[in-house]
Write a protein that holds these residues in place. Structure first.
Motif, PDB file in Angstrom:
ATOM      1  N   ARG A   1      -1.788 -58.987   7.233  1.00 18.21           N
ATOM      2  CA  ARG A   1      -1.201 -57.916   8.042  1.00 18.21           C
ATOM      3  C   ARG A   1      -1.013 -58.354   9.495  1.00 18.21           C
ATOM      4  NH1 ARG A   1      -6.502 -57.419   8.619  1.00 18.21           N
ATOM      5  NH2 ARG A   1      -7.362 -56.298  10.431  1.00 18.21           N
ATOM      6  N   VAL A   2      -1.927 -59.204  10.002  1.00 17.65           N
ATOM      7  CA  VAL A   2      -1.847 -59.605  11.410  1.00 17.65           C
ATOM      8  C   VAL A   2      -0.545 -60.356  11.675  1.00 17.65           C
ATOM      9  CG1 VAL A   2      -2.959 -60.916  13.239  1.00 17.65           C
ATOM     10  CG2 VAL A   2      -4.361 -59.706  11.560  1.00 17.65           C
ATOM     11  N   GLY A   3      -0.283 -61.360  10.862  1.00 16.05           N
ATOM     12  CA  GLY A   3       0.943 -62.125  11.048  1.00 16.05           C
ATOM     13  C   GLY A   3       2.194 -61.284  10.842  1.00 16.05           C
ATOM     14  N   PHE A   4       2.129 -60.356   9.908  1.00 17.42           N
ATOM     15  CA  PHE A   4       3.299 -59.514   9.662  1.00 17.42           C
ATOM     16  C   PHE A   4       3.584 -58.613  10.865  1.00 17.42           C
ATOM     17  CE2 PHE A   4       4.885 -55.350   8.347  1.00 17.42           C
ATOM     18  CZ  PHE A   4       6.128 -55.711   7.855  1.00 17.42           C
ATOM     19  N   TYR A   5       2.541 -57.983  11.405  1.00 13.80           N
ATOM     20  CA  TYR A   5       2.739 -57.113  12.574  1.00 13.80           C
ATOM     21  C   TYR A   5       3.274 -57.917  13.762  1.00 13.80           C
ATOM     22  CZ  TYR A   5      -0.038 -53.659  10.008  1.00 13.80           C
ATOM     23  OH  TYR A   5      -0.505 -52.776   9.068  1.00 13.80           O
ATOM     24  N   VAL A   6       2.736 -59.113  13.949  1.00 11.95           N
ATOM     25  CA  VAL A   6       3.196 -59.947  15.065  1.00 11.95           C
ATOM     26  C   VAL A   6       4.680 -60.266  14.916  1.00 11.95           C
ATOM     27  CG1 VAL A   6       2.995 -62.226  16.125  1.00 11.95           C
ATOM     28  CG2 VAL A   6       0.932 -60.921  15.567  1.00 11.95           C
ATOM     29  N   ASN A   7       5.086 -60.714  13.735  1.00 10.58           N
ATOM     30  CA  ASN A   7       6.490 -61.070  13.519  1.00 10.58           C
ATOM     31  C   ASN A   7       7.415 -59.858  13.679  1.00 10.58           C
ATOM     32  OD1 ASN A   7       5.737 -63.712  12.959  1.00 10.58           O
ATOM     33  ND2 ASN A   7       5.569 -63.352  10.757  1.00 10.58           N
ATOM     34  N   THR A   8       6.961 -58.709  13.163  1.00 12.52           N
ATOM     35  CA  THR A   8       7.807 -57.508  13.226  1.00 12.52           C
ATOM     36  C   THR A   8       8.051 -57.079  14.662  1.00 12.52           C
ATOM     37  OG1 THR A   8       6.986 -56.776  11.072  1.00 12.52           O
ATOM     38  CG2 THR A   8       8.034 -55.121  12.485  1.00 12.52           C
ATOM     39  N   PHE A   9       6.971 -56.954  15.436  1.00 11.24           N
ATOM     40  CA  PHE A   9       7.124 -56.462  16.810  1.00 11.24           C
ATOM     41  C   PHE A   9       7.747 -57.521  17.719  1.00 11.24           C
ATOM     42  CE2 PHE A   9       3.951 -53.407  15.285  1.00 11.24           C
ATOM     43  CZ  PHE A   9       4.507 -52.229  15.750  1.00 11.24           C
ATOM     44  N   GLN A  10       7.522 -58.791  17.425  1.00  8.06           N
ATOM     45  CA  GLN A  10       8.215 -59.829  18.188  1.00  8.06           C
ATOM     46  C   GLN A  10       9.718 -59.765  17.952  1.00  8.06           C
ATOM     47  OE1 GLN A  10       6.454 -63.605  17.202  1.00  8.06           O
ATOM     48  NE2 GLN A  10       5.104 -63.601  18.987  1.00  8.06           N
TER      49      GLN A  10
ATOM     50  N   LEU B   1      -2.009 -49.807   3.556  1.00  9.97           N
ATOM     51  CA  LEU B   1      -0.851 -49.104   3.006  1.00  9.97           C
ATOM     52  C   LEU B   1      -0.445 -47.934   3.898  1.00  9.97           C
ATOM     53  CD1 LEU B   1       1.213 -48.563   0.783  1.00  9.97           C
ATOM     54  CD2 LEU B   1      -0.573 -47.315  -0.476  1.00  9.97           C
ATOM     55  N   THR B   2      -1.427 -47.198   4.403  1.00  7.62           N
ATOM     56  CA  THR B   2      -1.136 -46.060   5.288  1.00  7.62           C
ATOM     57  C   THR B   2      -0.477 -46.529   6.588  1.00  7.62           C
ATOM     58  OG1 THR B   2      -3.046 -44.864   4.382  1.00  7.62           O
ATOM     59  CG2 THR B   2      -2.156 -44.101   6.496  1.00  7.62           C
ATOM     60  N   GLU B   3      -1.025 -47.587   7.169  1.00  8.35           N
ATOM     61  CA  GLU B   3      -0.443 -48.114   8.407  1.00  8.35           C
ATOM     62  C   GLU B   3       0.974 -48.635   8.190  1.00  8.35           C
ATOM     63  OE1 GLU B   3      -3.185 -51.073   9.615  1.00  8.35           O
ATOM     64  OE2 GLU B   3      -4.602 -49.667  10.524  1.00  8.35           O
ATOM     65  N   GLY B   4       1.190 -49.343   7.098  1.00  8.15           N
ATOM     66  CA  GLY B   4       2.524 -49.869   6.815  1.00  8.15           C
ATOM     67  C   GLY B   4       3.543 -48.767   6.569  1.00  8.15           C
ATOM     68  N   THR B   5       3.117 -47.719   5.855  1.00  9.28           N
ATOM     69  CA  THR B   5       4.026 -46.597   5.595  1.00  9.28           C
ATOM     70  C   THR B   5       4.410 -45.895   6.897  1.00  9.28           C
ATOM     71  OG1 THR B   5       2.984 -46.278   3.432  1.00  9.28           O
ATOM     72  CG2 THR B   5       4.310 -44.474   4.292  1.00  9.28           C
ATOM     73  N   ARG B   6       3.445 -45.727   7.781  1.00  9.34           N
ATOM     74  CA  ARG B   6       3.742 -45.093   9.077  1.00  9.34           C
ATOM     75  C   ARG B   6       4.679 -45.980   9.903  1.00  9.34           C
ATOM     76  NH1 ARG B   6      -0.555 -43.713  13.974  1.00  9.34           N
ATOM     77  NH2 ARG B   6       1.039 -43.005  15.457  1.00  9.34           N
ATOM     78  N   LEU B   7       4.419 -47.283   9.903  1.00  9.01           N
ATOM     79  CA  LEU B   7       5.277 -48.200  10.656  1.00  9.01           C
ATOM     80  C   LEU B   7       6.702 -48.171  10.121  1.00  9.01           C
ATOM     81  CD1 LEU B   7       5.676 -50.411  12.755  1.00  9.01           C
ATOM     82  CD2 LEU B   7       4.821 -52.069  11.089  1.00  9.01           C
TER      83      LEU B   7
END
Length: 485
Positions: free
Chosen positions: A234-243, A55-61
């Motif tokens: 979270r891994v797949g979400f971060y990959v899709n977002t930054f891609q 949650l903390t990482e997602g809020t910062r992102l």
């Protein structure tokens, strides 16, 4: 009646909630004091820690992504104003006006499209991803409260089981007292009632324990399955977002590069048709100092005869009529200079002779010889003495020498620069430069007279030809040159 009924239900719920809060608070106090054990689940606690970190990482992102979008919006506005300025200054008779207007429109559309795609493919996805966290967070908190209720019910039931014998003793005592006051037929009913009441309390406690355990286990099982799955997603979400961000930015810069290249071509065409009005590099304005006016006065005063001195100015060095140099060694003792016309013995050792240590013997200077010759005037036959000292050399190197004292460089030489542009001098104290000229930079005699952006120097060709610093040196703009040494 309906209002009273609704009020009664509401009041009953409030009373029940208050009672639950009191029971939970009492249970938490007992657990902290160590008087009641607490149900522990280390695996679930690890899942909760991962959830909080996620949650903390997602809020910062999300926060950084919003900042990035705000920056893109600001860059869009700045780019739009810049293109508007270009359209205003681009005169109608210049070639490529329509092309510049079209480039400006495409530039604005490209920025808008880039910003909108970032919102759709990154920010909205980020909001959806974080939208599930509040519900799960509230369920985790509710699961914690139900765990306290379960522990409280369990402890209450255990206390009733432990106090079973004590309750039977309490029941037997009143029966023995009632035997004296009540008839025989009534004593049995009273004892049966007390036993039934005690059993009822135990049954109610057991039912509450089973109910609390069931509610807790249902919530616990759901969270035990959901939290690890959320953590792994979270891994797949971060990959899709930054891609998505990287791909959008790459396409944006490709299209922007094409627009910039088209704009550059238009401006090159404009430059070719108006090449005579090309912008030229200008020197930084400087203050007119008194340095060279003082130098010119010094030159004129040096060349003009001094009042009261009838003798002509000495010729330049190297002239046959130049003043001879008289050099003597410490050994033997020189002749006295008190007598006019006294001969000066010459030591057999010359300045270049090598001593036992590998250096040259320093030549002593006749102290006061020049003053004696000046006092004798024209009648004295003793020539003027030039003060000169020859430093010792060790292995062919002159001790104490510095680059600024080399004969092929001017005194105080600091570094070399090469002219990159032609510069036309506008004053007598400035150097005339052609592109490619090498200038030997020297310091100002008075640092306070140096203007910002200007250097003092002498062209290398003039120095090698004349070796006269006063005639060759001058100031020049630093931005017309580039340091080469």
């Amino acid at each position: 009646m309906a209002e009273l009924g609704s009020k009664g239900v509401t009041a009953g719920k409030i009373a029940s909630n208050v009672q639950k809060k009191l029971t939970r608070a009492q249970e938490k106090v007992l657990q902290k004091l160590g008087k009641a054990d607490e149900t522990k689940d280390e695996q679930f606690e690890q899942c909760v820690q991962n959830f909080n970190k996620q949650l903390t990482e997602g809020t910062r992102l999300q926060k950084d992504l919003r900042t990035y979008l705000a920056s893109v919006k600001a860059m869009h506005e700045a780019s739009k104003k810049l293109t508007e300025c270009l359209q205003e200054v681009y005169e109608p008779d210049w070639p490529g006006r329509e092309e510049t207007n079209k480039i400006a429109e495409n530039n604005d559309l490209l920025w808008m499209d880039y910003h909108q795609k970032l919102v759709d493919q990154a920010l909205l996805t980020m909001d959806t991803y974080l939208g599930q966290f509040p519900d799960i967070k509230s369920r985790i908190a509710k699961r914690g409260r139900k765990l306290v209720d379960y522990d409280s019910a369990r402890h209450h039931y255990e206390s009733l089981q432990t106090a079973k014998k004590k309750d039977e003793a309490k029941i037997a005592k009143p029966v023995s007292l009632l035997e004296k006051a009540a008839p025989q037929w009534c004593q049995g009913k009273l004892q049966a009632h007390l036993v039934a009441q005690t059993n009822l309390l135990r049954n109610q406690a057991e039912e509450e324990l089973i109910k609390a355990q069931k509610v807790f286990e249902e919530m616990n099982v759901d969270l035990q399955e959901e939290l690890p799955s959320l953590w792994n997603s979270r891994v797949g979400f971060y990959v899709n977002t930054f891609q998505s961000i990287a791909g959008l930015e790459e396409n944006f810069h490709k299209e922007m590069s094409k627009l910039n290249q088209n704009l550059n071509d238009v401006l090159v065409s404009l430059e070719k048709q108006h090449g005579s009005n090309t912008f030229t590099v200008k020197a930084q304005p400087r203050k007119k100092t008194k340095l060279f006016s003082r130098l010119r006065r010094k030159k004129s005063s040096d060349n003009a005869p001094t009042k009261g001195n009838k003798s002509p100015s000495p010729p330049p060095d190297g002239s046959p009529a130049g003043t001879p140099e008289i050099k003597v060694n410490h050994e033997p003792e020189p002749a006295s200079l008190d007598t006019p016309g006294a001969a000066i013995p010459k030591s057999p050792s010359q300045p270049g002779d090598v001593t036992e240590a590998g250096g040259t013997k320093p030549v002593a200077v006749l102290e006061g010889a020049k003053e004696t010759a000046a006092s004798d005037g024209a009648s004295s036959s003793l020539p003027a003495v030039v003060v000169e000292t020859f430093p010792a050399t060790v292995n062919g190197t002159v001790e104490g020498s510095t680059p600024s004292k080399r004969s092929d460089l001017p005194p105080g030489f600091m570094f070399k620069v090469q002219a990159q542009h032609d510069y036309t001098a506008t004053d007598s104290d400035e150097l005339q430069l052609k592109a490619g000229d090498v200038v030997l930079v020297i310091p100002f005699e008075n640092p306070e007279e140096q203007d910002e952006g200007w250097l003092m120097g002498v062209k290398e060709s003039d120095w090698h030809q004349h070796k006269e610093l006063e005639k060759c040196r001058g100031v020049f703009p630093e931005n017309f040159t580039e340091k080469v040494q």
